[in-house]
Scaffold this active site. Structure first.
Site, PDB file in Angstrom:
ATOM      1  N   ASN A  19       0.215   6.968  20.173  1.00  0.00           N
ATOM      2  CA  ASN A  19       0.209   7.516  18.802  1.00  0.00           C
ATOM      3  C   ASN A  19      -1.190   7.718  18.217  1.00  0.00           C
ATOM      4  OD1 ASN A  19       3.085   7.596  18.565  1.00  0.00           O
ATOM      5  ND2 ASN A  19       3.047   5.379  18.361  1.00  0.00           N
ATOM      6  N   ARG A  27      -1.899  10.338  10.607  1.00  0.00           N
ATOM      7  CA  ARG A  27      -0.972   9.218  10.728  1.00  0.00           C
ATOM      8  C   ARG A  27      -1.352   8.124   9.724  1.00  0.00           C
ATOM      9  NH1 ARG A  27      -1.167   4.722  15.556  1.00  0.00           N
ATOM     10  NH2 ARG A  27       0.647   3.550  14.890  1.00  0.00           N
ATOM     11  N   TYR A  81      -4.946   3.908   8.552  1.00  0.00           N
ATOM     12  CA  TYR A  81      -5.823   4.297   9.662  1.00  0.00           C
ATOM     13  C   TYR A  81      -6.940   5.261   9.268  1.00  0.00           C
ATOM     14  CZ  TYR A  81      -2.108   2.118  12.371  1.00  0.00           C
ATOM     15  OH  TYR A  81      -1.202   1.210  12.867  1.00  0.00           O
ATOM     16  N   ALA A  86       0.265   0.006  19.903  1.00  0.00           N
ATOM     17  CA  ALA A  86       1.489  -0.806  19.813  1.00  0.00           C
ATOM     18  C   ALA A  86       1.691  -1.699  21.043  1.00  0.00           C
ATOM     19  CB  ALA A  86       2.697   0.105  19.616  1.00  0.00           C
ATOM     20  N   HIS A 110       0.953  -5.574  21.261  1.00  0.00           N
ATOM     21  CA  HIS A 110       1.856  -6.632  20.809  1.00  0.00           C
ATOM     22  C   HIS A 110       3.035  -6.857  21.753  1.00  0.00           C
ATOM     23  CE1 HIS A 110      -0.550  -5.733  17.350  1.00  0.00           C
ATOM     24  NE2 HIS A 110      -0.027  -4.527  17.235  1.00  0.00           N
ATOM     25  N   ASP A 147      -1.483  -7.883  32.139  1.00  0.00           N
ATOM     26  CA  ASP A 147      -1.644  -8.277  33.540  1.00  0.00           C
ATOM     27  C   ASP A 147      -2.601  -7.337  34.276  1.00  0.00           C
ATOM     28  OD1 ASP A 147       0.023 -10.419  33.207  1.00  0.00           O
ATOM     29  OD2 ASP A 147       1.697  -9.613  34.384  1.00  0.00           O
ATOM     30  N   GLU A 205     -11.222  -5.396  23.293  1.00  0.00           N
ATOM     31  CA  GLU A 205     -10.050  -4.877  22.573  1.00  0.00           C
ATOM     32  C   GLU A 205     -10.468  -4.482  21.160  1.00  0.00           C
ATOM     33  OE1 GLU A 205      -7.028  -7.881  22.190  1.00  0.00           O
ATOM     34  OE2 GLU A 205      -5.955  -6.740  20.664  1.00  0.00           O
ATOM     35  N   HIS A 228      -9.230  -2.455  17.352  1.00  0.00           N
ATOM     36  CA  HIS A 228      -8.197  -1.879  16.486  1.00  0.00           C
ATOM     37  C   HIS A 228      -8.852  -1.347  15.231  1.00  0.00           C
ATOM     38  CE1 HIS A 228      -5.067  -3.697  18.922  1.00  0.00           C
ATOM     39  NE2 HIS A 228      -5.825  -4.769  18.952  1.00  0.00           N
ATOM     40  N   LEU A 229      -8.341  -0.246  14.754  1.00  0.00           N
ATOM     41  CA  LEU A 229      -8.840   0.309  13.498  1.00  0.00           C
ATOM     42  C   LEU A 229      -8.511  -0.625  12.338  1.00  0.00           C
ATOM     43  CD1 LEU A 229      -7.361   3.646  14.549  1.00  0.00           C
ATOM     44  CD2 LEU A 229      -9.743   3.545  13.823  1.00  0.00           C
ATOM     45  N   SER A 230      -7.256  -1.062  12.291  1.00  0.00           N
ATOM     46  CA  SER A 230      -6.798  -1.905  11.187  1.00  0.00           C
ATOM     47  C   SER A 230      -6.987  -3.383  11.543  1.00  0.00           C
ATOM     48  CB  SER A 230      -5.316  -1.626  10.905  1.00  0.00           C
ATOM     49  OG  SER A 230      -4.525  -1.963  12.032  1.00  0.00           O
ATOM     50  N   ARG A 252      -1.726  -7.694   8.694  1.00  0.00           N
ATOM     51  CA  ARG A 252      -0.574  -6.782   8.568  1.00  0.00           C
ATOM     52  C   ARG A 252       0.737  -7.526   8.869  1.00  0.00           C
ATOM     53  NH1 ARG A 252      -1.671  -1.386  11.634  1.00  0.00           N
ATOM     54  NH2 ARG A 252       0.152  -0.796  10.383  1.00  0.00           N
ATOM     55  N   ARG A 299       2.441  -7.861  14.296  1.00  0.00           N
ATOM     56  CA  ARG A 299       1.144  -7.359  14.792  1.00  0.00           C
ATOM     57  C   ARG A 299       0.115  -8.468  14.966  1.00  0.00           C
ATOM     58  NH1 ARG A 299       1.661  -1.674  14.146  1.00  0.00           N
ATOM     59  NH2 ARG A 299       3.036  -1.205  12.398  1.00  0.00           N
TER      60      ARG A 299
HETATM   61  C1  DQA Z   1      -3.656  -0.334  16.028  1.00  0.00           C
HETATM   62  C2  DQA Z   1      -2.811  -1.473  15.422  1.00  0.00           C
HETATM   63  C3  DQA Z   1      -1.453  -1.567  16.101  1.00  0.00           C
HETATM   64  O1  DQA Z   1      -0.687  -2.614  15.515  1.00  0.00           O
HETATM   65  C4  DQA Z   1      -0.686  -0.275  15.947  1.00  0.00           C
HETATM   66  O2  DQA Z   1       0.523  -0.334  16.665  1.00  0.00           O
HETATM   67  C5  DQA Z   1      -1.482   0.933  16.336  1.00  0.00           C
HETATM   68  C6  DQA Z   1      -2.895   0.986  15.984  1.00  0.00           C
HETATM   69  C7  DQA Z   1      -4.980  -0.142  15.279  1.00  0.00           C
HETATM   70  O3  DQA Z   1      -5.882   0.484  15.847  1.00  0.00           O
HETATM   71  O4  DQA Z   1      -5.128  -0.593  14.140  1.00  0.00           O
HETATM   72  O5  DQA Z   1      -0.939   1.907  16.842  1.00  0.00           O
HETATM   73  O6  DQA Z   1      -3.966  -0.665  17.363  1.00  0.00           O
END
Ligand code: DQA
Length: 150
Positions: free
Chosen positions: A11, A18, A23, A77, A80, A87, A98, A100-102, A107, A111
């Site tokens: 996504n 979105r 985001y 997504a 989670h 793995d 790793e 993430h934007l948010s 949240r 998440r």
């Molecule tokens: C995300 C946070 C995830 O929980 C969510 O499913 C996403 C985007 C982020 O970049 O904040 O699709 O990975």
């Protein structure tokens, strides 16, 4: 040249339209352009992929060994839910950061847990597109230190 595989999860091709309240308005193309500009400064070479399908992500991670020095990943997504992505990262001998934007911890409860975090070098979240830039510089710094100790 440090070679980094950048993986965007499901996504994220929709970024820009979105849920902008969460985001932001920056598109994936704009994030990739920012990453490439920063990569030039860090003397890193990026290969950037976006996958909506879990198996494609697993394939890309599994094939990365021998071709890349590290992985910058926003599993979206699958963060989670995916034991398979976790793995795969654990199986290849490559450091992964790793991003993430948010701020996933601020949240919904579902998440808060990341399958990937325990097998990553570290996690950066909550800074919008800057999470990617911070993640890239952290990964390059980690790799440069690692090379220096070899
Ligand atoms: C995300 C946070 C995830 O929980 C969510 O499913 C996403 C985007 C982020 O970049 O904040 O699709 O990975």
């Amino acid at each position: 040249m440090i070679k980094i595989l950048v993986i965007h999860g499901p996504n994220l091709q929709l970024l820009g339209r979105r849920k902008p309240s969460v985001y932001g308005r920056t598109t994936l193309q704009e994030i990739n352009a920012q990453l490439k500009t920063q990569a030039r400064k860090l003397k890193a070479q990026l290969t950037i992929e976006q996958f909506n399908h879990e198996g494609q992500m697993v394939d890309a991670i599994g094939k990365a060994e021998g071709h890349f020095d590290g992985i910058l990943i926003n599993p979206a997504a699958y963060t989670h839910t995916s034991v398979a992505v976790r793995d795969a990262i654990e199986a290849v001998d490559l450091p992964a950061v790793e991003v993430h934007l948010s701020n996933i911890h601020a949240r919904e409860a579902f998440r808060h847990n990341s399958m990937v975090a325990p097998v990553a070098v570290g996690q950066i979240c909550g800074f919008g597109p800057d999470s990617y830039l911070l993640g890239l510089s952290a990964l390059c710094g980690f790799l440069k230190k690692k090379k220096g100790t070899k």
